[in-house]
Every structure is written in structure tokens, then in C-alpha cells.
Design a protein around this motif. Structure first.
Motif, PDB file in Angstrom:
ATOM      1  N   UNK A  78      62.948   8.462  57.340  1.00  0.00           N
ATOM      2  CA  UNK A  78      62.334   7.198  57.748  1.00  0.00           C
ATOM      3  C   UNK A  78      63.170   6.000  57.284  1.00  0.00           C
ATOM      4  N   UNK A  79      63.682   6.059  56.050  1.00  0.00           N
ATOM      5  CA  UNK A  79      64.541   4.983  55.549  1.00  0.00           C
ATOM      6  C   UNK A  79      65.842   4.945  56.346  1.00  0.00           C
ATOM      7  N   UNK A  80      66.418   6.111  56.617  1.00  0.00           N
ATOM      8  CA  UNK A  80      67.663   6.185  57.382  1.00  0.00           C
ATOM      9  C   UNK A  80      67.460   5.617  58.789  1.00  0.00           C
ATOM     10  N   UNK A  81      66.376   5.993  59.440  1.00  0.00           N
ATOM     11  CA  UNK A  81      66.104   5.468  60.773  1.00  0.00           C
ATOM     12  C   UNK A  81      65.845   3.962  60.720  1.00  0.00           C
ATOM     13  N   UNK A  82      65.229   3.513  59.633  1.00  0.00           N
ATOM     14  CA  UNK A  82      64.923   2.086  59.486  1.00  0.00           C
ATOM     15  C   UNK A  82      66.206   1.265  59.453  1.00  0.00           C
ATOM     16  N   UNK A  83      67.154   1.629  58.582  1.00  0.00           N
ATOM     17  CA  UNK A  83      68.377   0.819  58.480  1.00  0.00           C
ATOM     18  C   UNK A  83      69.222   0.940  59.750  1.00  0.00           C
ATOM     19  N   UNK A  84      69.196   2.112  60.381  1.00  0.00           N
ATOM     20  CA  UNK A  84      69.965   2.287  61.609  1.00  0.00           C
ATOM     21  C   UNK A  84      69.349   1.563  62.799  1.00  0.00           C
ATOM     22  N   UNK A  85      68.120   1.102  62.648  1.00  0.00           N
ATOM     23  CA  UNK A  85      67.514   0.310  63.719  1.00  0.00           C
ATOM     24  C   UNK A  85      68.089  -1.112  63.745  1.00  0.00           C
ATOM     25  N   UNK A  86      68.776  -1.507  62.672  1.00  0.00           N
ATOM     26  CA  UNK A  86      69.384  -2.838  62.600  1.00  0.00           C
ATOM     27  C   UNK A  86      70.890  -2.796  62.847  1.00  0.00           C
ATOM     28  N   UNK A  87      71.535  -1.744  62.369  1.00  0.00           N
ATOM     29  CA  UNK A  87      72.982  -1.612  62.525  1.00  0.00           C
ATOM     30  C   UNK A  87      73.318  -0.123  62.498  1.00  0.00           C
ATOM     31  N   UNK A 127      80.091  -3.656  58.349  1.00  0.00           N
ATOM     32  CA  UNK A 127      79.733  -4.171  57.030  1.00  0.00           C
ATOM     33  C   UNK A 127      78.249  -4.421  56.831  1.00  0.00           C
ATOM     34  N   UNK A 128      77.865  -4.569  55.560  1.00  0.00           N
ATOM     35  CA  UNK A 128      76.456  -4.733  55.203  1.00  0.00           C
ATOM     36  C   UNK A 128      75.876  -6.069  55.647  1.00  0.00           C
ATOM     37  N   UNK A 129      76.736  -7.062  55.896  1.00  0.00           N
ATOM     38  CA  UNK A 129      76.206  -8.347  56.353  1.00  0.00           C
ATOM     39  C   UNK A 129      75.442  -8.203  57.661  1.00  0.00           C
ATOM     40  N   UNK A 155      71.824  -9.757  57.802  1.00  0.00           N
ATOM     41  CA  UNK A 155      71.643 -10.824  58.790  1.00  0.00           C
ATOM     42  C   UNK A 155      70.519 -10.470  59.756  1.00  0.00           C
ATOM     43  N   UNK A 156      70.461  -9.215  60.160  1.00  0.00           N
ATOM     44  CA  UNK A 156      69.405  -8.779  61.080  1.00  0.00           C
ATOM     45  C   UNK A 156      68.040  -8.824  60.403  1.00  0.00           C
ATOM     46  N   UNK A 157      67.991  -8.441  59.135  1.00  0.00           N
ATOM     47  CA  UNK A 157      66.727  -8.477  58.406  1.00  0.00           C
ATOM     48  C   UNK A 157      66.219  -9.904  58.235  1.00  0.00           C
ATOM     49  N   UNK A 158      67.134 -10.844  58.067  1.00  0.00           N
ATOM     50  CA  UNK A 158      66.753 -12.233  57.790  1.00  0.00           C
ATOM     51  C   UNK A 158      66.511 -13.054  59.055  1.00  0.00           C
ATOM     52  N   UNK A 159      66.752 -12.470  60.200  1.00  0.00           N
ATOM     53  CA  UNK A 159      66.526 -13.202  61.447  1.00  0.00           C
ATOM     54  C   UNK A 159      65.055 -13.598  61.565  1.00  0.00           C
ATOM     55  N   UNK A 160      64.820 -14.859  61.833  1.00  0.00           N
ATOM     56  CA  UNK A 160      63.452 -15.358  61.948  1.00  0.00           C
ATOM     57  C   UNK A 160      62.909 -15.983  60.684  1.00  0.00           C
ATOM     58  N   UNK A 161      63.652 -15.841  59.580  1.00  0.00           N
ATOM     59  CA  UNK A 161      63.254 -16.461  58.310  1.00  0.00           C
ATOM     60  C   UNK A 161      64.183 -17.622  58.006  1.00  0.00           C
ATOM     61  N   UNK A 162      63.667 -18.597  57.269  1.00  0.00           N
ATOM     62  CA  UNK A 162      64.509 -19.711  56.826  1.00  0.00           C
ATOM     63  C   UNK A 162      65.165 -19.335  55.509  1.00  0.00           C
TER      64      UNK A 162
END
Length: 377
Positions: free
Chosen positions: A67-76, A196-198, A202-209
Motif C-alpha cells: 500500500x505504501x509502495x503503491x501510494x508513492x508510485x501514484x505520484x511519481x 528525483x525526490x522533488x 512537489x506532487x504531495x504539496x500541490x494545492x497547499x500554500x
């Protein structure tokens, strides 16, 4: 009166970024502040000559949790990088983790039975039945050759103390493989984000200030008044003005160097295990992503004593510090409007998948609190 934000998140590392992403999905408005000039915490990468340089040491994602692996791969998308470090002891190279390749390099043995006999004979020679320090613990587990060449110097550099002065519990076990297998991690899933990890943060922070170069403690009342809830990922002892004293850490210093050659050491990570070499390892970043750039970037990693002006990397989980943290943790449990998370706020060393798992758990508890039984009174 409704405040401007639902959540003020102090720190934009993995815990804060994951929490912000999930809260935003729930329709909440998040403000993240970070005293550094970049988001992402210690997983931040700087692109140098087309190479994603891990600015705060090698970060290799590994987990058994699908579940964690699928979670991070959903962003990059993650690549297939497998961590297979080498150890350099006085110019001789050895494979890590300890496996049949290592034992052949040490003793010329070719079968598991020969390797087991060699290790056991050295354990028997040590005659240690009740280890009282790290050195005795290691000798009782793997014998003298592996300890002297591959453990002693590296560990003493890492912790800044002789192995005889380090507690035995630091090495609870030493994994030994009697197969020719250089894969450092046993986890089913492992890799590096392509690009890279950015890309992940960056994908996680999208929508936040996000506001950078911003120190929460320089104007704490101002920041607290902007949001209904605080998610705090910094030093928990600092949060409480060091009421019971300071928690202790080990720090690191990194020396980055661009080299005008295509390939410097042929491997992403080489540990330097003799005490006389001041750094613990050299990282060649391009190998994390199978780079073919004409130049390369290497980083030497130097363990250091920690002071408040330096980054805190490894908590010193001895009895004194654990008792101190327990007092701060008890204080934290009394505050309904603050969520503590991440390695500094929980005084734990985390792998990346553990930080993400802890953040997702905090989100689940916070947004889906358990139903309280109705009173029978």
C-alpha cells in the motif's frame, strides 16, 4: 471567528507533505512553513549538471508494504535501483551486507558450511556470554574479522565514541546471509523516484500554500493564530521551550564535489570502515538513476557532534534521552490542537516508508476518529 487556514503544518518533510496532501483531499486549507529555503526536508535533491544530488545523504526507498509502495508510485514512478553498497577497508573492497561474497573476500571460503565454521570459530575464541558493550556484542555475533574490518571503525565514527563505550543494544543483531546476494535490503519493493525526490514532494504539496525561509519560533503566536490546528514536525523539546532539557542527537556534514569524469567509483555507495578515514561513506549520485552524464557528483559524509545550530539526524536513544522524551511526549498528549509527527517530534529514526505510514495513520485517526461508546449513565 473562523481562521484563515484549517492546518498550520510546521515542516515540509515527508510527514508534513503527506498530511497536507491528504488534508487537502478532504477539502481542508493547509499552510506549510519551513525554515529551510526548499521544501521536502531531508529528501530534497538539487539538480547539478543533470544529476539529482541527494543533499542530505543517500535516500533509498524500500518497503514490504504494498500500500505504501503503491501510494508513492501514484505520484511519481520509481525505478528498479537495488542498493548494493561496498565497504572499503584500507584499500580492500568487500560486498555488503555480509554475505558469501564478503566471506570469500575475507577468507577465500566458497561454501556456506565453510563460512559458518569460520565465523563460529571466531565467536568461540571471543568467549563472550554476556556482552556489556557494542564491541562485545558484535564479537559475540560475527567474530573478530568482520568486526575489526567492517564494523568497528565505521560505528565509532558514526557515534563519535569507542565501541567499548557504546551500549550493546545498538547492535541487536547483525544480518548474515549465506548466499551470494548483495541486495542490502530484504524488502520486496525498492527504488528511487525517476527524476528525483522533488517530484514526489512537489506532487504531495500541490494545492497547499508553502512559505519557505520561515522560522515558526520567531513569531509563534502569529502562526498559531492563522489556523485551527497545528501539525508540528520539528524538535519537540524546542516546542516546549526545553522545559525538561535538550534531547541529544548526532549530526552529519556533507561535502559535495562535481568531478569532470563520467564515473568515479562505479557504485552509488561505498562505506569507508577504517577509523582513520574521517568520513563514513562516499555517495556517487548518478548511479541511483543509472545516469550517463559526462560529469559526476560525489558526496563525502562526515558524522559530527550535534549542536543546536546543526541539523539533527540520529537521536541518541539512551536511557537519559528516552526518559526525557517520555516527559515531552506526555505533554504532547495533553494538547488537542497539536499533532506531532516525524523523526524530530517523535525522537525516532525513521525510514521513509515509516514516516509516510505514520503520516497516513495520523490522517486516518484525525479524520476518522474511533466512535466513542455511548454513556450508560
Amino acid at each position: 471567528m473562523r481562521k484563515e487556514y484549517d492546518y498550520l503544518i510546521v515542516g515540509s518533510g515527508l510527514f508534513g507533505s503527506v498530511f497536507a496532501h491528504e488534508a487537502t483531499k478532504c477539502g481542508k486549507k493547509c499552510l506549510l512553513i519551513d525554515k529551510r529555503s526548499h521544501p521536502g526536508g531531508n529528501v530534497f535533491c538539487e539538480n547539478i549538471d543533470g544529476i539529482n544530488v541527494h543533499q542530505y545523504g543517500a535516500h533509498i526507498f524500500h518497503t514490504n508494504d504494498k500500500q505504501i509502495w503503491d501510494y508513492v508510485n501514484s505520484f511519481v514512478e520509481f525505478n528498479r535501483y537495488t542498493n548494493s553498497p561496498m565497504a572499503n577497508y584500507k584499500g580492500q573492497l568487500y560486498n555488503l551486507p555480509f554475505n558469501m561474497n564478503t566471506f570469500y573476500q575475507l577468507w577465500g571460503v566458497k561454501t556456506p558450511e565453510e563460512a559458518k565454521e569460520k565465523i563460529q570459530s571466531q565467536i568461540d575464541q571471543a568467549q563472550i556470554t554476556a556482552p556489556s558493550n557494542l564491541q562485545e556484542q558484535a564479537l559475540s555475533l560475527v567474530g573478530s574479522d568482520i568486526f575489526e574490518k567492517l564494523i568497528k571503525g565505521y560505528t565509532e565514527k558514526q557515534w563519535g565514541r569507542p565501541a567499548t563505550e557504546l551500549p550493546a543494544f545498538i547492535i541487536k543483531r547483525l544480518p548474515i546471509r549465506f548466499t551470494y546476494d548483495n541486495n542490502y535490503f530484504n524488502d520486496k519493493y525498492q527504488g528511487i523516484p525517476i527524476g528525483g525526490y522533488n517530484k514526489l514532494t512537489d506532487a504531495l504539496l500541490e494545492g497547499s500554500e508553502v512559505r519557505l525561509d520561515t522560522d515558526y519560533f520567531q513569531d509563534r503566536n502569529h502562526w498559531d493564530n492563522l489556523a485551527d490546528q497545528v501539525v508540528f514536525t520539528g524538535h519537540i523539546d524546542q516546542f516546549y521551550d526545553y522545559r525538561f532539557g535538550r534531547l541529544e542527537y548526532r549530526s552529519l556534514r556533507f561535502e559535495h564535489q562535481v568531478m569532470d569524469q563520467e564515473n568515479h567509483q562505479g557504485n552509488a555507495v561505498i562505506n569507508y570502515t577504517e577509523r582513520e578515514v574521517p568520513y563514513t561513506r562516499i555517495i556517487e549520485h548518478k548511479h541511483f538513476e543509472f545516469g550517463t552524464q559526462p560529469k559526476t557528483v560525489v558526496t563525502k559524509e562526515f558524522p559530527e557532534d550535534w549542536t543546536p545550530e546543526k541539523e539533527a539526524y540520529y537521536p541518541i536513544n539512551d536511557q537519559r534521552n528516552n526518559e526525557l522524551f517520555a516527559k515531552y511526549k506526555s505533554l504532547g498528549q495533553t494538547q488537542d490542537n497539536v499533532i506531532f509527527g516525524g523523526r524530530l517530534a517523535t525522537y525516532q529514526y525513521y525510514d521513509m516508508h515509516q514516516v509516510i505510514g505514520a503520516a497516513l495513520k495520523a490522517v486516518n485517526v484525525h479524520f476518522n476518529p474511533p466512535i466513542q461508546p455511548k454513556s450508560t449513565i
